[in-house]
Structure formats: structure tokens, C-alpha cells
Design a protein around this motif. Structure first.
Motif, short mmCIF file in Angstrom:
data_model
loop_
_atom_site.label_atom_id
_atom_site.label_comp_id
_atom_site.label_asym_id
_atom_site.label_seq_id
_atom_site.Cartn_x
_atom_site.Cartn_y
_atom_site.Cartn_z
N PHE A 123 -10.58 -6.58 2.97
CA PHE A 123 -9.53 -5.95 3.62
C PHE A 123 -8.01 -6.36 3.09
O PHE A 123 -7.29 -6.24 3.76
CB PHE A 123 -9.04 -6.59 4.99
CG PHE A 123 -8.74 -8.17 5.39
CD1 PHE A 123 -10.50 -8.96 5.06
CD2 PHE A 123 -7.80 -8.51 5.26
CE1 PHE A 123 -9.82 -10.39 5.18
CE2 PHE A 123 -6.82 -10.25 5.76
CZ PHE A 123 -8.15 -11.07 5.48
N VAL A 124 -7.57 -6.41 2.10
CA VAL A 124 -6.56 -6.75 0.70
C VAL A 124 -7.33 -6.30 -0.24
O VAL A 124 -8.85 -5.68 -0.49
CB VAL A 124 -6.76 -8.12 0.30
CG1 VAL A 124 -5.53 -8.35 -0.46
CG2 VAL A 124 -6.66 -8.90 2.03
N GLU A 125 -6.30 -5.37 -1.05
CA GLU A 125 -6.58 -4.73 -2.39
C GLU A 125 -5.16 -4.60 -2.83
O GLU A 125 -4.29 -4.21 -2.44
CB GLU A 125 -6.93 -2.89 -2.25
CG GLU A 125 -6.96 -2.55 -3.41
CD GLU A 125 -8.55 -3.55 -4.42
OE1 GLU A 125 -9.39 -3.12 -3.51
OE2 GLU A 125 -8.30 -3.50 -5.64
N GLY A 126 -4.92 -5.25 -3.87
CA GLY A 126 -4.05 -5.90 -4.50
C GLY A 126 -2.96 -6.38 -3.43
O GLY A 126 -3.35 -7.14 -2.76
N PRO A 127 -1.65 -6.16 -3.56
CA PRO A 127 -0.64 -6.35 -2.68
C PRO A 127 -0.85 -5.65 -1.10
O PRO A 127 -0.30 -6.84 -0.03
CB PRO A 127 0.31 -6.16 -3.13
CG PRO A 127 0.59 -4.87 -3.70
CD PRO A 127 -0.98 -4.50 -4.41
N ALA A 128 -1.97 -5.03 -0.86
CA ALA A 128 -2.19 -4.03 0.82
C ALA A 128 -2.48 -5.13 1.24
O ALA A 128 -4.11 -5.03 1.55
CB ALA A 128 -2.30 -2.61 0.25
N ILE A 129 -2.41 -5.28 2.37
CA ILE A 129 -3.42 -5.95 3.14
C ILE A 129 -3.77 -4.74 4.32
O ILE A 129 -2.86 -4.24 5.04
CB ILE A 129 -2.42 -7.26 4.10
CG1 ILE A 129 -2.74 -8.22 3.03
CG2 ILE A 129 -3.68 -7.57 5.14
CD1 ILE A 129 -1.94 -9.12 3.51
N ASN A 130 -4.94 -4.53 4.76
CA ASN A 130 -5.01 -3.40 5.30
C ASN A 130 -5.38 -3.85 6.67
O ASN A 130 -6.17 -4.65 7.23
CB ASN A 130 -7.36 -2.29 5.41
CG ASN A 130 -6.58 -1.48 5.97
OD1 ASN A 130 -6.31 -0.89 7.21
ND2 ASN A 130 -7.03 -0.43 5.31
N TYR A 131 -3.67 -4.34 7.83
CA TYR A 131 -4.67 -4.64 8.62
C TYR A 131 -5.06 -4.04 10.59
O TYR A 131 -5.67 -4.98 11.34
CB TYR A 131 -2.63 -4.95 9.35
CG TYR A 131 -1.88 -5.64 8.98
CD1 TYR A 131 -1.70 -7.14 8.98
CD2 TYR A 131 -0.88 -4.73 7.98
CE1 TYR A 131 -1.04 -8.06 7.86
CE2 TYR A 131 -0.24 -5.47 7.11
CZ TYR A 131 -0.35 -7.04 6.95
OH TYR A 131 1.02 -8.27 6.48
N VAL A 153 4.31 -10.14 5.53
CA VAL A 153 3.29 -10.60 5.81
C VAL A 153 3.02 -11.02 7.18
O VAL A 153 2.02 -11.19 8.38
CB VAL A 153 2.40 -11.09 5.17
CG1 VAL A 153 0.72 -11.36 5.44
CG2 VAL A 153 2.00 -9.90 3.61
#
Lengths: 352, 433
Positions: free
Chosen positions: B153-161, B191
Motif C-alpha cells: 500500500f506504499v509506493e515511494g513516499p505515497a501511502i494509499n490510505y 502521515v
């Protein structure tokens, strides 16, 4: 730009012009539909009816929410809605800025980053990431984005005038200098900070908050309104300096106003979400093919088109994979073929 | 459920009600008063018993639901009564500890692709021969093949909440300093605020670099916190002690070496990214865990005396450093000594003293090594063997590594061999094990 004096100064057939007026309205409806569709999509499954109910509950009712409804409320109000509004605002800002720059420079290959705004923002963001103790990344990015354009304009000014070619060259030079400084910071950065700089440069809406929306949306809205006010002058500017002067338009003043406004919205957008390519270059083209070159219609239409495009890209970015797909990848994959399609079809039908 | 306190209260009430002397002057007469009072007293007793019973159960339940743990931030995190579904953002430490504690099946989502990826790597020697390495992976994947199917659920700095929410975790554990969580303070707060707004209990661990102390004690603290989270403080303490003991053994063997006899060791990353940028490799300064291992544990000297983590250096700089021993680490890819000896793009580095004397070794394959994980004692032992081969002559590295995996994860010899292969350490095996 390939447009005649008659088209932009009222010589156009009034029926055709009125027909084209339908475009902004149609696009506004499409924007609303895209936003509604994006609101109902997400990895966390909420039926569209519940999304609507959750959206309306805080407006029409002050009743306490159940635990499940509370979570829906957080997803809809804290995760999806600010993101969609931000995507819409950034898309509109970049597309309108692209249209203004293309008009001012009379060059369809110009994008909002031509005057070094993206390099300046990237340098500011890298500074903010490496030295977080001073200012936020966003503020650093905004300051240096504006500074880069100020430098470009300063370097490009010769004997009280700002020749286009000099300005573009000054933009290239400023952009190179700031890019070099970003490289130095990347060289000096620790691995972790370096990774964050790289991700920031890729752009994205994943950190969007209501605070970002609260300052960006009104700012972009006001700037777009002022740009719209000067859209007739932009029509004249796009004819060339001599024609503009012969029509009594003070080219230096209006160009400066429009460039400052376009830079402001670009810097604000880039400092908030990073560098997102393609939108500012492609959306003005696509819009011009739909509504024609008259900036009075083209500018607002481009803004709406930019908003739609960015909402679609961001929705795909957050829903296509379990994690996020960098939005730059999607803007390129969707944008380039779409522009190619428009070029082929509209050229064949003689609309361009 | 009745507590001893409530039993005492109950006894006091009983005494109060039944053993109180009646009033002989009452108009109703003593016998009638006693009967009437007994009836009501019985009801009062029943009421008190019910009340205490209900209140006692509720209090006990609330106590259970209020189980808390203090995380690396010093924040008291309220944990659910039963932890069944856990989502993590970490490059292997949390998942490794969960594996050791026997709770890895609770993992429902991960924040690092590195935990499910199988790597291969190859390089070409000067003679045109190609060397390839396949099947490299994080040891936790080798131990838990089902991790390959877990959603990320995370790609790079992006968390897909939204993805995170859809996994319905009842606990989220983050390791700050993991490659996907190296954000600045602003973003970290963002975050954590978002996770808080989603009502997800979140335990935050600080890796050594994130906590600002390049010291393995931080890892010990993380292990202990995880032990408390999963209500297994004993096994967690044992795990921490096992790792500490492995490191201490090296420390004790090398402590008495005089400063003048300590070799200059350089940890070098032969990253292709470094070459693309015009450099020759990446090195580790005094403020890194690598330097701590070299100087404080192995008691050698870090050949790179400046500061910096994965610091880019060029060929000339490396020739100037000219270390006695080179330890190749994972840097964008795996780099065996043969690459340094034979790859055409490192021909200038063959002038280095360490290369000429073949005093070059390689650390285990450790993808996404932003922070150290449970296997770091292997790094220490590899460095120690390279720096002081005579002092560690009795240790056969291949067997030692197998023993380490067995002690760490409680696995059999066959699985330990699998882990050794996953970290591309088969070169350490020599002879029967």
C-alpha cells in the motif's frame, strides 16, 4: 499561432462564436461528472449512495455519525475530496498558465515551466528537504520558483524592453543554473533525502490536505479570473507586438501582468504537488482544437479541461494499483496519444 | 469475575446487614423487624453482587481493551484487545521480528515491495564472461513465501490510505527510516495525523538513522517494543540478547588490538548509479552504522574519515583513500569481489592495495538497506573475518552463518541454507557443514 487579426477582434461569424460558447458549459458539466465519478472511486469500497450521503451529512445534518459512517466521512472528506479539489485546481492552473505563456510567446511549444519556475521550485523543495529546520518544503519551493522567474525576467530585460527571444534564453539559462544547484544538493544529500527529492520531482497529490486546498484554490481562482479579464489583450498580444501596438495595446505592461499571473499559479501549483509535466503543454492545444484560438473562450475552457484531465489522471493513479502510480507516468501515457489523436482528427477535418 | 476487593466489600456489607443489633424498642417488635429486614437485606445483597459482578467484568474488559505500549516516539499507543490483522511499513525488521515471535501470519499488508521481490543480477567480466546471481530475496520472504501475495500500500513516499483501510488492519506498525519512510518531519506528522484520523492504532518505531544514533541499541529497543505489542516480551528479549551476544563475541575478540595494528577498512558500494554520475562508488562516513561496526565492534579503522551515508566518491578519491580491506555492500545491486577484480569498468581500481592483495569481501545481499535489520551480525562477522582473518581463523563463515540463521529464526539446517542462498552467501560455504 496561425490566427488572423479578424478572428480575435470580433470579425468572427457571431453564430459560430455563439456555438463555441457551448463548449465551456459542456466542459463544466464534464468537470462536475469527472469529480463525481472520482469521488465514488477508491480502494476503500463505499457505495456511491453512501458517498453522496456522507458528502451531504455535514451540510444538512449535525447528527453524530456511527463508527462505520465516521470512517466513510474520513475517507470522503479527508482523503478523496481535498485530493480531487487539488487535482482540479492544479490542472486548471497549469493548463491556463500554459495557454497564457503560449499566447504571450506566440509559440505553441511553450509550457508553464519555460521561465525556470520548475527548476526554481525543485531547488527550493530540495533545500526544504535537506534543511527542514528553516521553512516548509512548500514555502521554499514557492519562494525559489518565484525567484527563478524574477531572475529570468531581470536577465531578459534589455534597455527597458523584454524581447521574447532574450526572455526565453534567459529562462533556459536560469533553469540550467537552478537545475545544476539541484544536482549539487542531490550530490550532497544523504540517501534518504535524495530519495525524497527524486520523489518530489516526480510530483503527486498524495500529501494533499485541506490547508493546501484552502490557500491554493482561492489563489488560483483569483488569478484565473484576472487572466480571464485580460484574455482580449492576450488575443492581441498573440498577434505580435507591432499589431498589438497598432491596436493601442501596451504590450510590455500586459505581457508582464499575464506572465506574473501565470507564474504565480504555476509556482503555487508546483510548490504544492511537485512537477507534473504535459498538462500545461497539452491542454491548451487540445482546447484550442475544440474551441478555437480566441482566448476569451480558450482560456477558461483550457482551465476546465486541465481540471478534468488531472482528476482523471489522479483517480487512475490512486485506484489502478494497490499502491500509488506516479502521476507523471499517467499524464504522459494518456496525454501524448490523446494529443496525437486530436492532431490527426482535427487536422483532417480542417478545424486546425 | 470477582476481585478480592469486591469480596472484602461484600463481607462488610453482610456484616452490616445481618450482624447489626436490632432495636428492641421498635413498635413492630423484634421478630417482625428481623424478618422484614432480612427480606430487604437479601435483595440488597443480590443487587450488590450483580453490581459488582457487572462492574468488575466491565472494568476488567476495559483494562484489557486499554492495553497500551509506549512506542519510539514516547507516545502511549492504545492497542486493540486482540491483534489479528497487522499492516507494516518496514523493509524487513518488523516482519523479521514478527516471524521470530510466530505472529507473521497476522500480516495483511506491507509497505515495501522489497519484501515480495526476487532479484537477479549479472555483470560482465573483462574477458566477456557473464556472472549471474539469481534468487536473491529478503530472508523474511524466504521464510514466509505468502508475503509475495500480500498487497503493497506504499509506493515511494505515497501511502494509499484507502488500500490500507480496505485491508481492515487493527494495528499499523511503521518503521521510520525505512526506505519508504524517510520523510521530513512535516510529512511524518502528516502521515501520522492521517492514520490517526482513520482511527488506526499506529505504533511507530525509529530506526537507528532516523533516531539520529547510528547504534545497534536502537534496533534492540525496536525489538522490545514489538515484543510488548505482541505480548511476547520474553521471546523478544531473547532475540535481542541473541543478536547482542553475536556482536559482543566479535567485540571481545578484537578489543585488545593496538591502534597501530588496526587495518583501514572501507565499506564500498559499487552502485551503477554512482558510475552514471561520474563516480566510482559510494562509501560510508563516521556517522554511519557501518563505521560503528568497523570501529567500535571490529576495532579496525574506517578508511573514510568524513561523514555521509552512501557518499559518492570518484576513482581518484578512492585511490587516495587506498584502504587495506574493502567490504562490498549492497548498493542498488549485489556486488561480489569478482566484479571489482574483473569488470572492465573498475580497471583503475585494481591499483588499490586491497584489490592487489585480494583483501576484498562482500556483505550479504540486503535489498533496501536504508536501516539495519536482524541479520546485521552477519555484516559484523564478515567485516571481522576480512579485517582479522587470523583472529577468526577458527570460525568457518559458512557454518557460522547457518548457525546464526538457526538461532535467529529457530529454523532447521535446510531452511538456514535456503536463507543463506537468498542472501547470496553461498560463497561462504567451504567443506562439509
Amino acid at each position: 499561432m496561425g490566427q488572423s487579426k479578424g478572428e480575435t477582434t470580433g470579425g468572427e461569424n457571431p453564430y459560430v462564436y455563439r456555438g463555441r460558447l457551448m463548449w465551456p458549459l459542456t466542459l463544466l458539466l464534464a468537470l462536475a461528472a469527472a469529480a463525481a465519478f472520482a469521488m465514488s472511486l477508491g480502494k476503500y469500497d463505499i457505495p456511491p449512495a453512501d458517498v453522496l450521503r456522507t458528502l451531504l451529512t455535514p451540510i444538512f445534518s449535525s447528527a453524530d455519525l456511527s463508527a462505520a459512517a465516521d470512517l466513510n466521512h474520513t475517507v470522503v472528506w479527508s482523503l478523496r475530496l481535498p485530493r480531487i479539489l487539488m487535482a482540479m485546481t492544479v490542472g486548471a492552473a497549469l493548463a491556463a498558465a500554459g495557454a497564457v505563456f503560449q499566447g504571450c510567446f506566440r509559440n505553441p511549444l511553450v509550457e508553464p515551466y519555460i521561465l525556470g519556475v520548475s527548476s526554481g521550485a525543485a531547488f527550493g523543495a530540495a533545500l526544504g528537504i535537506l534543511f527542514p529546520m528553516f521553512f516548509s518544503i512548500q514555502l521554499f519551493a514557492f519562494i525559489f520558483a518565484s525567484l527563478a522567474v524574477a531572475c529570468t525576467y531581470g536577465f531578459g530585460r534589455v534597455r527597458g524592453e523584454t524581447p521574447m527571444l532574450t526572455l526565453i534564453l534567459a529562462g533556459v539559462i536560469t533553469g540550467s543554473v537552478f537545475s545544476a544547484m539541484v544536482s549539487i544538493l542531490k550530490y550532497l544529500a544523504r540517501d534518504a533525502a535524495l530519495r525524497e527529492v527524486v520523489f518530489w520531482l516526480m510530483g503527486g497529490f498524495y500529501y494533499t490536505t485541506w490547508e493546501d486546498v484552502a490557500w491554493l484554490l482561492p489563489m488560483v481562482g483569483v488569478c484565473l479570473a484576472i487572466m480571464g479579464k485580460f484574455s482580449w489583450q492576450l488575443n492581441v498580444l498573440s498577434l505580435g507586438d507591432e499589431e498589438a501596438r497598432s491596436l493601442g495595446v501596451h504590450t510590455e505592461v500586459y505581457r508582464l501582468i499575464l506572465i506574473v499571473l501565470a507564474t504565480l499559479v504555476t509556482a503555487a501549483a508546483v510548490s504544492t504537488v511537485g512537477i507534473i509535466a504535459w498538462v500545461g503543454l497539452m491542454m491548451p492545444h487540445a482546447t484550442r482544437m475544440l474551441v478555437g484560438p480566441d482566448h476569451r473562450l480558450m482560456l477558461p475552457s483550457a482551465a476546465v479541461m486541465g481540471g478534468i484531465f488531472m482528476i482523471v489522471c489522479d483517480t487512475l493513479a490512486r485506484t489502478m494499483a494497490s499502491a500509488e502510480i506516479p502521476i507523471g507516468i499517467i499524464t504522459s501515457i494518456l496525454g501524448a496519444p490523446y494529443l496525437f489523436y486530436l492532431l490527426r482528427t482535427k487536422t483532417q477535418t480542417g478545424l486546425v | 469475575m470477582t476481585s478480592p476487593g469486591s469480596l472484602l466489600c461484600f463481607r462488610a456489607v453482610m456484616q452490616q446487614l445481618f450482624e447489626r443489633p436490632f432495636n428492641p424498642d421498635s413498635p413492630a417488635g423484634p421478630a417482625r423487624v428481623r424478618t422484614h429486614r432480612s427480606f430487604w437485606n437479601a435483595w440488597v445483597i443480590i443487587f450488590f453482587m450483580c453490581f459488582w459482578s457487572i462492574a468488575g467484568s466491565a472494568a476488567a474488559g476495559a483494562e484489557k481493551a486499554r492495553r497500551t505500549v509506549i512506542d519510539s516516539r514516547g507516545v502511549e499507543v492504545r492497542l486493540p484487545e486482540r491483534i489479528e490483522r497487522v499492516a507494516t511499513i518496514s523493509d524487513g525488521l518488523i516482519e523479521g521480528v514478527m516471524t521470530v515471535l510466530g505472529v507473521s501470519e497476522k500480516l495483511v499488508g506491507i509497505g515495501s515491495r522489497s519484501l515480495k521481490r526476487v532479484w537477479s543480477y549479472q555483470f560482465e567480466a573483462a574477458g566477456g564472461e557473464t556472472f549471474s546471481y539469481t534468487g536473491g530475496m529478503n530472508p523474511v520472504l524466504a521464510l514466509n513465501p505468502r508475503f509475495a501475495d500480500l498487497p503493497v500500500f506504499v509506493e515511494g513516499p505515497a501511502i494509499n490510505y484507502e488500500t490500507l483501510l480496505s485491508l481492515k488492519p487493527d494495528l499499523v506498525i511503521l518503521r521510520m527510516g525505512a526506505c519508504n519512510l524517510t520523510a521530513t518531519d512535516d510529512r511524518v506528522h502528516m502521515v501520522l495525523d492521517t492514520l490517526d484520523s482513520l482511527d488506526l492504532p499506529t505504533v511507530v518505531l525509529h530506526g537507528p538513522y532516523f533516531s539520529g544514533k547510528a547504534h545497534p541499541q536502537s534496533i534492540e529497543r525496536e525489538i522490545r517494543i514489538l515484543g510488548r505489542v505482541f505480548e511476547k516480551p520474553g521471546p523478544a528479549a531473547q532475540l535481542a540478547a541473541f543478536i547482542r551476544e553475536k556482536v559482543r563475541m566479535v567485540e571481545n575478540r578484537t578489543r585488545d588490538i593496538p591502534a597501530a595494528q588496526r587495518p583501514r577498512v572501507l565499506v564500498l558500494g559499487l552502485s551503477s548509479t554512482a558510475r552514471e554520475k561520474g563516480g566510482a562508488g559510494q562509501v560510508f562516513g563516521k556517522d554511519t552504522m557501518e563505521s560503528y561496526f568497523i570501529e567500535e565492534v571490529v576495532h579496525a579503522r574506517n578508511a573514510f574519515s568524513s561523514r555521509g551515508h552512501f557518499k559518492l566518491v570518484n576513482t581518484e578519491h578512492l585511490l587516495a583513500i587506498n584502504p587495506d580491506v574493502i567490504v562490498l555492500c549492497t548498493a542498488a545491486a549485489y556486488h561480489p569481489p569478482r566484479e571489482l577484480f574483473e569488470a572492465p569498468y573498475y580497471r583503475h581500481l585494481r591499483e588499490l592495495e586491497a584489490v592487489r592483495k585480494r583483501r576484498v569481501t562482500a556483505l550479504p545481499w540486503t535489498p533496501w538497506n536504508c536501516e539495519k535489520r536482524l541479520e546485521y551480525p552477519i555484516d559484523v562477522m564478515v567485516m571481522a573475518k576480512a579485517a582479522y582473518p587470523e583472529r577468526f581463523a577458527d570460525i568457518e563463515l559458512g557454518s557460522w552463518v547457518l548457525d546464526f540463521y538457526q538461532g535467529l529464526y529457530g529454523v532447521d539446517r535446510k531452511t538456514a541454507r535456503k536463507l543463506r542462498s537468498a542472501q547470496w552467501l553461498d560463497w561462504t560455504a567451504s567443506g562439509p557443514e
